[in-house]
Motif scaffolding. Structure first.
Motif, PDB file in Angstrom:
ATOM      1  N   UNK A 105       0.846  -1.204   0.000  1.00 14.25           N
ATOM      2  CA  UNK A 105       0.000   0.000   0.000  1.00 14.25           C
ATOM      3  C   UNK A 105       0.874   1.244   0.000  1.00 14.25           C
ATOM      4  N   UNK A 106       0.268   2.348  -0.433  1.00 14.14           N
ATOM      5  CA  UNK A 106       0.976   3.629  -0.510  1.00 14.14           C
ATOM      6  C   UNK A 106       0.120   4.693   0.166  1.00 14.14           C
ATOM      7  N   UNK A 107       0.733   5.544   1.001  1.00 21.16           N
ATOM      8  CA  UNK A 107       0.041   6.718   1.545  1.00 21.16           C
ATOM      9  C   UNK A 107       0.877   7.961   1.238  1.00 21.16           C
ATOM     10  N   UNK A 108       0.273   8.915   0.534  1.00 26.64           N
ATOM     11  CA  UNK A 108       0.976  10.158   0.200  1.00 26.64           C
ATOM     12  C   UNK A 108       0.389  11.316   1.016  1.00 26.64           C
ATOM     13  N   UNK A 109       1.251  11.990   1.752  1.00 26.34           N
ATOM     14  CA  UNK A 109       0.811  13.055   2.647  1.00 26.34           C
ATOM     15  C   UNK A 109       0.794  14.425   1.983  1.00 26.34           C
ATOM     16  N   UNK A 110       0.411  15.388   2.775  1.00 30.40           N
ATOM     17  CA  UNK A 110       0.152  16.742   2.301  1.00 30.40           C
ATOM     18  C   UNK A 110       1.311  17.405   1.544  1.00 30.40           C
ATOM     19  N   UNK A 111       2.578  17.338   2.030  1.00 24.58           N
ATOM     20  CA  UNK A 111       3.639  17.994   1.255  1.00 24.58           C
ATOM     21  C   UNK A 111       3.818  17.424  -0.154  1.00 24.58           C
ATOM     22  N   UNK A 112       3.199  16.290  -0.441  1.00 26.63           N
ATOM     23  CA  UNK A 112       3.248  15.741  -1.807  1.00 26.63           C
ATOM     24  C   UNK A 112       2.715  16.720  -2.846  1.00 26.63           C
ATOM     25  N   UNK A 113       1.831  17.622  -2.426  1.00 24.97           N
ATOM     26  CA  UNK A 113       1.329  18.607  -3.391  1.00 24.97           C
ATOM     27  C   UNK A 113       1.976  19.980  -3.186  1.00 24.97           C
ATOM     28  N   UNK A 114       2.912  20.054  -2.226  1.00 23.22           N
ATOM     29  CA  UNK A 114       3.580  21.339  -1.957  1.00 23.22           C
ATOM     30  C   UNK A 114       5.036  21.318  -2.431  1.00 23.22           C
ATOM     31  N   UNK A 115       5.460  20.228  -3.050  1.00 24.79           N
ATOM     32  CA  UNK A 115       6.866  20.051  -3.394  1.00 24.79           C
ATOM     33  C   UNK A 115       6.867  19.519  -4.814  1.00 24.79           C
ATOM     34  N   UNK A 390       4.812   8.577   2.006  1.00 27.08           N
ATOM     35  CA  UNK A 390       5.565   9.647   1.363  1.00 27.08           C
ATOM     36  C   UNK A 390       5.105  10.960   1.975  1.00 27.08           C
ATOM     37  N   UNK A 391       5.977  11.652   2.694  1.00 23.16           N
ATOM     38  CA  UNK A 391       5.653  12.972   3.230  1.00 23.16           C
ATOM     39  C   UNK A 391       4.291  12.981   3.928  1.00 23.16           C
ATOM     40  N   UNK A 392       4.093  12.026   4.809  1.00 23.78           N
ATOM     41  CA  UNK A 392       2.817  11.974   5.516  1.00 23.78           C
ATOM     42  C   UNK A 392       2.995  11.413   6.912  1.00 23.78           C
ATOM     43  N   UNK A 393       2.034  11.712   7.759  1.00 26.25           N
ATOM     44  CA  UNK A 393       2.093  11.247   9.150  1.00 26.25           C
ATOM     45  C   UNK A 393       0.717  10.735   9.558  1.00 26.25           C
ATOM     46  N   UNK A 416       9.474   4.751   4.551  1.00 22.81           N
ATOM     47  CA  UNK A 416       8.971   6.121   4.638  1.00 22.81           C
ATOM     48  C   UNK A 416       9.941   7.064   3.957  1.00 22.81           C
ATOM     49  N   UNK A 417       9.385   7.957   3.151  1.00 32.03           N
ATOM     50  CA  UNK A 417      10.208   9.003   2.546  1.00 32.03           C
ATOM     51  C   UNK A 417       9.845  10.267   3.294  1.00 32.03           C
ATOM     52  N   UNK A 418      10.714  10.681   4.184  1.00 30.92           N
ATOM     53  CA  UNK A 418      10.350  11.724   5.147  1.00 30.92           C
ATOM     54  C   UNK A 418      11.607  12.334   5.749  1.00 30.92           C
ATOM     55  N   UNK A 419      11.409  13.464   6.411  1.00 35.63           N
ATOM     56  CA  UNK A 419      12.524  14.201   6.992  1.00 35.63           C
ATOM     57  C   UNK A 419      12.777  13.849   8.454  1.00 35.63           C
TER      58      UNK A 419
END
Ligand SMILES: Nc1nc2c(c(=O)[nH]1)N[C@H]1C(S)=C(S)[C@@H](COP(=O)(O)OP(=O)(O)OC[C@H]3O[C@@H](n4cnc5c(=O)[nH]c(N)nc54)[C@H](O)[C@@H]3O)O[C@H]1N2
Ligand SMILES: Nc1nc2c(c(=O)[nH]1)N[C@H]1C(S)=C(S)[C@@H](COP(=O)(O)OP(=O)(O)OC[C@H]3O[C@@H](n4cnc5c(=O)[nH]c(N)nc54)[C@H](O)[C@@H]3O)O[C@H]1N2
Ligand code: SF4
Ligand SMILES: [Mo]
Length: 701
Positions: A105-115, A390-393, A416-419
């Motif tokens: 499964x994949x979950x894409x968080x909010x910064x996915x549309x800000x970057x 991806x960029x989500x919590x 996780x692709x995250x900071x």
């Protein structure tokens, strides 16, 4: 020491404010020495909020990850990029081979549309997985907007934006732009623009169960029962029809007669008990709206993340349409951005397939994220065994976070692709961190689509890319190459995001064939951005429905009226929880910067003084808040801003969880609203989570 001034936009939130950033280069490297609003910015005219100043804290944060981290037991070890990509390819291909493609499964968080690198390249890798278990923050946010536009206008991104700079009457439901800086309405400096409506003799009306910061400056504030907006909007539309207050639209429209019949029994009087707004007030609001020379009805988070989110957005469109304020200056208008995703993408699809466990509908190839945990926890063929975030919590941002934690704990593999190592990524086996915002170029493909003026700018990176670091898009290219090599899949060549944007700009309406001749290179000459003018009527030729007419009565929406008709007036002792935002906070991830969290905490529960005293509670006390799914403890504040029977708790807090590595955030952790929100409470038509209007009880801790 050399000082340099840079101009680029902040893309932390939707307002895309222009900034002037000073950097100082010395033997120790390049440091940020000042961040200010850019008064010459063509769009934001100097506006800035405290989050942008914290860009330097993100840059310098010792907790921010700077290399791939592999979990070994309870320890984290830095590993090389190549090793990381190979590991992902091996683990995911093995899981898909054993359990099928949908097991990942994949979950894409909010910064996915800000970057923009995430916008252009996520799918380069994620698309190779060919999994139907795709999820994102869309379904805890604006999915009802997209679904409504898809059904009425033929494209999920044909979203009419309030023409705030020209309207005479703005009716806002469930949005608090003074805190959020606007949403699906990219509008830097919204306070000035709202006050300008009033200065030109117009009116601002806010409908909200809390007297929000925006309600406080409005001409009129209407308290509404959480989740009652569909009833209020039905009452308004019914009044417009019943009192002959409609105007013919200049747009080609199908289905208006069906709408008139469908709402015929929803009079203001019938709707009043469901929304707790007096019938006389509903009727007067309809009259005021219709009497204004131009008017716009705008609904946001508070009305999309509730049980009738899609009905609400449909009604918002209809109220604008039947008063001829849709596609009209001063009403709601679609943008004409330089890079136009309406032109370059398909219109979307809905309910072509359903989720395995609860049969939730897909929209544009994604399932509602409320169904994510059950897809992991429910055994059987097709069970999810691995997750990529991806960029989500989602532990802090999706309903029933505790259940999701339990599900994450049982996965075979998580990437996780995250900071950061945060509440979600602490469950990962591997975390891949990207460069920071200021080390990246950026072009806003998303928020120029929603901007109240047509604007365009290209932001250059202002800090050098650190040695050994990768941009988000490069991480996806690395993952795609490793996965394709491992599985023998063919990989099409790609190009850097800036090249894609250049092609998009040059092919677009302000590109090579226009006098503007916009390209990435030409935008370099305009560091304060290029203003391409005010929004204009344009919807008729852009409609993407099969017959190029507005569909006022989509069958899927009419079918949902039966669910609404079963709505009952609420019990007298009901207590409903809603959310809120603060200008110094950004969803779940900006609590690790001292300058944003210093001073008094901002994550308490707000409650009306009468609701406190009827429970024997006092201001400032610790209370226990319970819902069907969980219990949290939090400090309660007495607040006359609140409607009686409603409590407000911001989401994105709850950092005191074992293994989180965010030092400052953990010092002031708060509690997570999504430990109380219910994965079964949905806008059932779209599957969007109903995060607002959650039944709770509050008692002394
Ligand atoms: N109860 C309740 N719940 C809500 C809401 C609500 O109002 N009430 N609001 C909902 C809404 S509108 C949204 S959008 C969601 C947001 O929820 P999510 O999208 O799940 O989470 P965010 O809190 O935005 O977390 C963003 C993550 O991205 C990481 N990050 C930041 N920048 C970058 C980057 O450039 N690259 C990479 N790779 N990672 C980055 C951060 O470290 C952080 O982990 O929450 C939703 N949840
Ligand atoms: N400072 C800051 N800015 C942000 C963010 C952030 O976290 N912090 N997040 C960004 C994101 S991801 C988004 S999506 C946007 C969201 O931006 P907005 O849509 O403006 O969202 P909020 O500020 O949460 O305002 C929602 C309002 O709805 C009200 N509300 C709750 N329930 C109901 C209801 O049932 N009916 C009605 N009528 N009102 C209700 C709440 O009291 C609140 O005032 O903000 C963006 N900007
Ligand atoms: S309002 Fe604040 S966070 Fe949003 S773009 Fe502007 S400066 Fe950045
Ligand atoms: Mo959002």
């Amino acid at each position: 020491m050399t000082k340099t001034l840079h101009h680029r936009a902040c893309h932390l939130c939707e307002a895309i404010c222009g900034l002037t950033i000073e950097t100082t280069a010395s033997d120790a490297g390049v440091q940020i020495t000042s961040i200010k609003g850019d008064p010459q910015d063509s769009f934001s005219r100097g506006h800035i909020c405290p989050k942008a100043v914290a860009l330097q804290d993100i840059q310098n944060d010792p907790d921010r990850l700077r290399q791939p981290m592999l979990r070994v037991g309870s320890e984290w070890q830095a590993i090389a990029w190549d090793e990381a990509f190979t590991l992902v390819a091996e683990r995911l291909s093995a899981i898909q081979e054993r359990h099928g493609q949908n097991a990942v499964a994949v979950y894409q968080g909010n910064p996915s549309v800000h970057n923009y690198g995430l916008m252009t390249h996520s799918n380069y890798f994620l698309g190779l997985l060919k999994t139907r278990n795709r999820f994102s923050a869309t379904s805890v946010d604006q999915l009802p907007h997209h679904l409504t536009s898809h059904l009425m206008y033929g494209h999920g991104l044909l979203l009419p934006i309030p023409d705030i700079d020209h309207t005479d009457f703005m009716l806002i439901l469930g949005g608090n732009p003074l805190a959020s800086n606007g949403s699906i309405m990219t509008v830097p400096d919204v306070e000035k623009r709202l006050k300008a409506i009033q200065a030109r003799g117009g009116k601002v009306v806010v409908v909200d169960p809390r007297r929000s910061e925006t309600a406080a400056i409005a001409d009129q504030h209407v308290f509404v029962r959480p989740g009652g907006d569909a009833a209020l909007l039905f009452g308004l539309l019914n009044t417009l029809f019943a009192e002959g207050l409609t105007r013919d639209s200049h747009l080609p429209v199908d289905g208006l007669e069906a709408v008139r019949q469908a709402v015929a029994s929803f009079s203001a009087e019938a709707m009043s008990p469901l929304c707790a707004v007096p019938a006389g007030q509903i009727r007067q609001l309809a009259r005021d709206f219709a009497a204004a020379k131009t008017a716009v009805c705008y609904g946001r988070m508070g009305v999309s993340t509730q049980a009738f989110g899609t009905l609400c957005h449909w009604l918002v469109q209809l109220i604008n349409l039947v008063t001829d304020n849709l596609d009209r200056v001063g009403g709601a208008l679609c943008t004409e951005p330089a890079v136009d995703l309406v032109a370059s993408t398909s219109g979307g699809h809905f309910n072509l397939w359903q989720s395995r466990v609860s049969g939730r509908p897909e929209y544009a190839g994604e399932f509602p994220v409320s169904a994510l945990a059950e897809e992991m926890l429910t055994e059987g063929e097709g069970q999810v065994r691995a997750l990529i975030t991806v960029a989500g919590n989602p532990v802090l941002s999706t309903p029933n976070g505790r259940q999701l934690e339990q599900a994450l704990d049982g996965l075979e593999f998580m990437l996780s692709i995250d900071l950061y190592i945060n509440e979600t990524t602490r469950y990962a086996d591997l975390i891949l961190p990207s460069t920071s915002a200021l080390e990246n170029d950026h072009y806003d493909t998303t928020f120029n689509m929603f901007a109240v003026r047509n604007v365009s700018r290209f932001n250059r990176a202002i800090l050098p890319k650190p040695e050994g670091a990768l941009h988000d898009w490069e991480i996806f290219v690395g993952l795609a190459q490793a996965f394709a090599a491992k599985t023998g899949k063919e990989l099409k060549p790609t190009m850097p995001p800036a090249k894609m944007i250049d092609l998009g700009l040059r092919a677009g309406r302000y590109g090579d064939a226009s006098p503007h001749k916009l390209s990435v290179a030409s935008l370099f000459d305009h560091p304060h951005g290029v203003d391409l003018g005010a929004l204009q009527a344009n919807l008729a030729p852009r409609l993407k429905t099969a017959n190029q007419r507005v569909q006022a009565a989509p069958p899927a929406i009419l079918a949902d009226l039966a669910r609404f008709a079963a709505l009952q007036a609420p019990p007298a002792d009901e207590l409903l929880m809603i959310g809120r935002r603060h200008v110094r906070s950004n969803n779940s991830w900006m609590h690790n910067y001292h300058r944003l969290v210093k001073g008094k905490p901002r994550h308490q529960l707000l409650m009306h003084p009468d609701d406190l005293s009827s429970r024997g509670l006092i201001d400032g006390q610790r209370v226990r808040v319970s819902s069907r799914v969980g219990v949290i403890e939090v400090e309660v504040l007495s607040s006359v801003e609140m409607m009686k029977g409603v409590v407000s708790l911001p989401h994105g807090w709850g950092h005191a969880r074992p293994g989180v590595q965010m030092t400052i955030a953990m010092g002031q952790p708060g509690s997570s609203a999504n430990d109380l929100t219910d994965e079964r409470q949905l806008d059932e038509l779209s599957g969007n989570a109903a995060l607002n209007g959650v039944p709770v009880t509050v008692a002394a801790a």
